[in-house]
Design an enzyme around this catalytic site. Structure first.
Site, PDB file in Angstrom:
ATOM      1  N   HIS A  61       9.921  10.548  -4.189  1.00  0.00           N
ATOM      2  CA  HIS A  61       8.670   9.860  -3.852  1.00  0.00           C
ATOM      3  C   HIS A  61       8.935   8.595  -3.032  1.00  0.00           C
ATOM      4  CE1 HIS A  61       4.436   8.715  -5.523  1.00  0.00           C
ATOM      5  NE2 HIS A  61       4.645   8.093  -4.385  1.00  0.00           N
ATOM      6  N   HIS A  63       7.583   6.406   0.758  1.00  0.00           N
ATOM      7  CA  HIS A  63       6.664   6.270   1.889  1.00  0.00           C
ATOM      8  C   HIS A  63       7.473   5.720   3.058  1.00  0.00           C
ATOM      9  CE1 HIS A  63       3.048   6.928  -0.600  1.00  0.00           C
ATOM     10  NE2 HIS A  63       3.788   6.387  -1.545  1.00  0.00           N
ATOM     11  N   ARG A  65       6.338   5.654   6.259  1.00  0.00           N
ATOM     12  CA  ARG A  65       5.377   4.965   7.142  1.00  0.00           C
ATOM     13  C   ARG A  65       5.306   5.467   8.581  1.00  0.00           C
ATOM     14  NH1 ARG A  65       2.711   3.414   2.839  1.00  0.00           N
ATOM     15  NH2 ARG A  65       3.407   1.498   1.845  1.00  0.00           N
ATOM     16  N   ASP A 153      -1.010  11.734  -2.261  1.00  0.00           N
ATOM     17  CA  ASP A 153      -0.594  10.467  -2.880  1.00  0.00           C
ATOM     18  C   ASP A 153      -1.152   9.251  -2.150  1.00  0.00           C
ATOM     19  OD1 ASP A 153       1.014   8.998  -4.840  1.00  0.00           O
ATOM     20  OD2 ASP A 153       2.030   8.264  -3.055  1.00  0.00           O
ATOM     21  N   HIS A 233       4.692   8.880 -10.600  1.00  0.00           N
ATOM     22  CA  HIS A 233       4.690   7.528 -11.195  1.00  0.00           C
ATOM     23  C   HIS A 233       3.886   7.402 -12.500  1.00  0.00           C
ATOM     24  CE1 HIS A 233       0.978   7.535  -8.864  1.00  0.00           C
ATOM     25  NE2 HIS A 233       1.585   7.291  -7.726  1.00  0.00           N
ATOM     26  N   ASP A 308       8.870   5.490  -5.455  1.00  0.00           N
ATOM     27  CA  ASP A 308       7.589   5.146  -4.813  1.00  0.00           C
ATOM     28  C   ASP A 308       7.795   3.988  -3.817  1.00  0.00           C
ATOM     29  OD1 ASP A 308       4.960   5.246  -4.082  1.00  0.00           O
ATOM     30  OD2 ASP A 308       4.135   4.572  -5.988  1.00  0.00           O
ATOM     31  N   HIS A 312       5.629  -2.822   2.912  1.00  0.00           N
ATOM     32  CA  HIS A 312       4.504  -3.487   3.567  1.00  0.00           C
ATOM     33  C   HIS A 312       5.028  -4.715   4.291  1.00  0.00           C
ATOM     34  CE1 HIS A 312       1.302  -1.053   1.924  1.00  0.00           C
ATOM     35  NE2 HIS A 312       1.775  -1.210   0.706  1.00  0.00           N
TER      36      HIS A 312
HETATM   37 ZN   LIG Z   1       0.689   7.281  -5.859  1.00  0.00          ZN
HETATM   38 ZN   LIG Z   2       3.317   6.692  -3.604  1.00  0.00          ZN
END
Ligand SMILES: [Zn+2]
Ligand SMILES: [Zn+2]
Length: 428
Positions: A61, A63, A65, A153, A233, A308, A312
């Site tokens: 899991h 991200h 981007r 997600d 999560h 996760d 940012h």
């Molecule tokens: Zn999530």
């Molecule tokens: Zn996530």
């Protein structure tokens, strides 16, 4: 092709019930031989004395981007952070711009990953078009292009009828449905876990029941459709219980936990003084929830540790607490947090840690990884359980810096990452 000999390490591989001092020889990108003592002519030798040699860690899991938010992270920078954190493979969520809801986005991600040539990147496709929760995405087409699971997600699939059809469809393609469980429950615009600390801080809370309702619904839908579901999560005591019961009934339900949910609580949000690096979805929960998660890690209810990883930009995290975006970095801190808190903390032994980071993740997404058996692809994570480190966010390989763990001193760290027999990162 080049050959690598990893010497004098302790190999821990739950897939073959192996925990012993062994040498490991890699040839043509695969595990060629494991024995007490090996020698080979004209090979690169990695001295793993005092170190643990494990099947390559897989993060189910993350991200990354890209496409769309390259100022936060790119596939290249995310893959660099992955290997610097001891991960040989990452599975990336589809909430990019555009959303990965069709095969051209899937192919783009795979091509960028191929060019980065660091970690393996396995894309996860959207469940619904644009992750809007209305119409199913082109799941079959994306499966052909290379997705390993489906998920919306970032958002829950609120419509039970759509989720039912998504599960039926995903089951036909033998893909797991990865479930972001957050029934809105009248709690839109929440900023943290609902409890004494949200009251104290004057922030709108999200009750644990918002997750439990969704987990319960999707366990029932999984039973009805026969689909494999994977709870992303997991963060509450009741949800861990629901998964435990589902497993006892033989259902195809698995779940993952993030390091921040087994290390931090809502009290840490309070102590941080509105630090937005303590804001994520699901929110940091209560001490009771954290204790239930540790029990789930111990007794096998929780199948995997996933980060996760959610980069940012610093400017975005400078908003007020209730307006700042959710999410923190995870790839470069997960292994140290796991070693320090779970292994040295006496919660689980090292073999169970490797099961949570490699063996089980490979099984859940049906990846031909997570093992060091002879003939397997030589994805290897080497770590030093006693290496003392101090986390320094400014040195992160990620393009972002949003972590609540900056400055933390931890015991244990990855020291080398080997992908397909090639050393792609070395920390010593
Ligand atoms: Zn999530
Ligand atoms: Zn996530």
């Amino acid at each position: 092709m080049a050959t690598l000999l990893i010497r004098n390490g302790t190999i821990i591989d739950p897939s073959q019930s192996l925990e012993a001092r062994r040498d490991l020889l890699v040839r043509d990108g695969r595990v060629a031989e494991i024995a007490e003592t090996l020698s080979a002519e004209s090979v690169e030798v990695f001295d793993a004395s005092g170190l643990i040699v494990a099947p390559g860690f897989i993060d189910l899991h993350v991200h990354l981007r890209e496409p769309g938010f390259e100022y936060k992270e790119t596939i290249e920078s995310g893959a660099r952070a992955a290997v610097a954190g001891g991960f040989t493979s990452v599975c990336c969520m589809p909430n990019t711009k555009p959303i990965n809801d069709n095969s051209s986005v899937t192919s783009f991600i795979l091509e960028q990953a191929r060019q980065a040539n660091l970690a393996n990147v396995f894309p996860i496709g959207a469940i619904t078009q644009g992750s809007k929760g209305e119409q199913l995405a082109e799941i079959g087409e994306m499966k052909t292009a290379g997705i390993v699971a489906v998920s919306d997600d970032g958002k829950p699939v609120l419509d039970s009828g759509i989720m039912r059809r998504a599960m039926e469809y995903a089951a036909d393609f033998d893909l797991p449905v990865v479930d972001h469980c957050e029934d809105c429950c009248g709690a839109t615009g929440w900023a943290m876990h609902e409890g004494a600390y949200s009251a104290l801080m004057g922030l709108k809370g999200l009750p644990g029941a918002a997750e439990d309702l969704h987990v319960g619904r999707d366990i029932l839908l999984s039973e009805m459709t026969g689909a494999r579901i994977h709870i992303a999560h997991i963060s509450t005591a009741r949800s861990v219980d629901l998964v435990r019961q589902a497993k006892a009934r033989g259902l195809a339900v698995t779940c993952e936990v993030t390091p921040h949910h087994f290390v931090l609580t809502d009290e840490d949000v309070y102590r941080s003084g509105y630090d937005t690096n303590f804001k994520m979805a699901p929110p940091l929960r209560s001490r009771d929830d954290l204790e239930a998660i540790l029990k789930g890690l111990r007794d096998g209810t929780i199948d995997a540790i996933a980060t996760d990883h959610a980069p940012h930009h610093a400017n975005e995290k400078m908003y007020e607490f209730d307006k700042a975006p959710n999410g923190i970095l995870g790839l470069e801190t997960a292994v140290s947090l796991t070693l320090d808190r779970l292994v040295h903390g006496g919660v689980i032994p090292k073999a169970r840690m490797i099961e949570l980071l490699a063996t089980n993740p490979a099984k859940i997404f049906n990846l031909d990884r997570g093992t060091l058996q002879v003939g397997a692809i030589a994805d290897v994570t080497i770590f030093d359980p006693e290496k003392q480190i101090k986390i320094d966010a400014s040195k992160s390989q990620s393009k972002s810096r949003n972590t609540p763990f900056d400055g933390w001193e931890l015991n244990g760290a990855p020291v080398a990452t080997i992908v397909g027999g090639r050393i792609v990162w070395r920390g010593i």
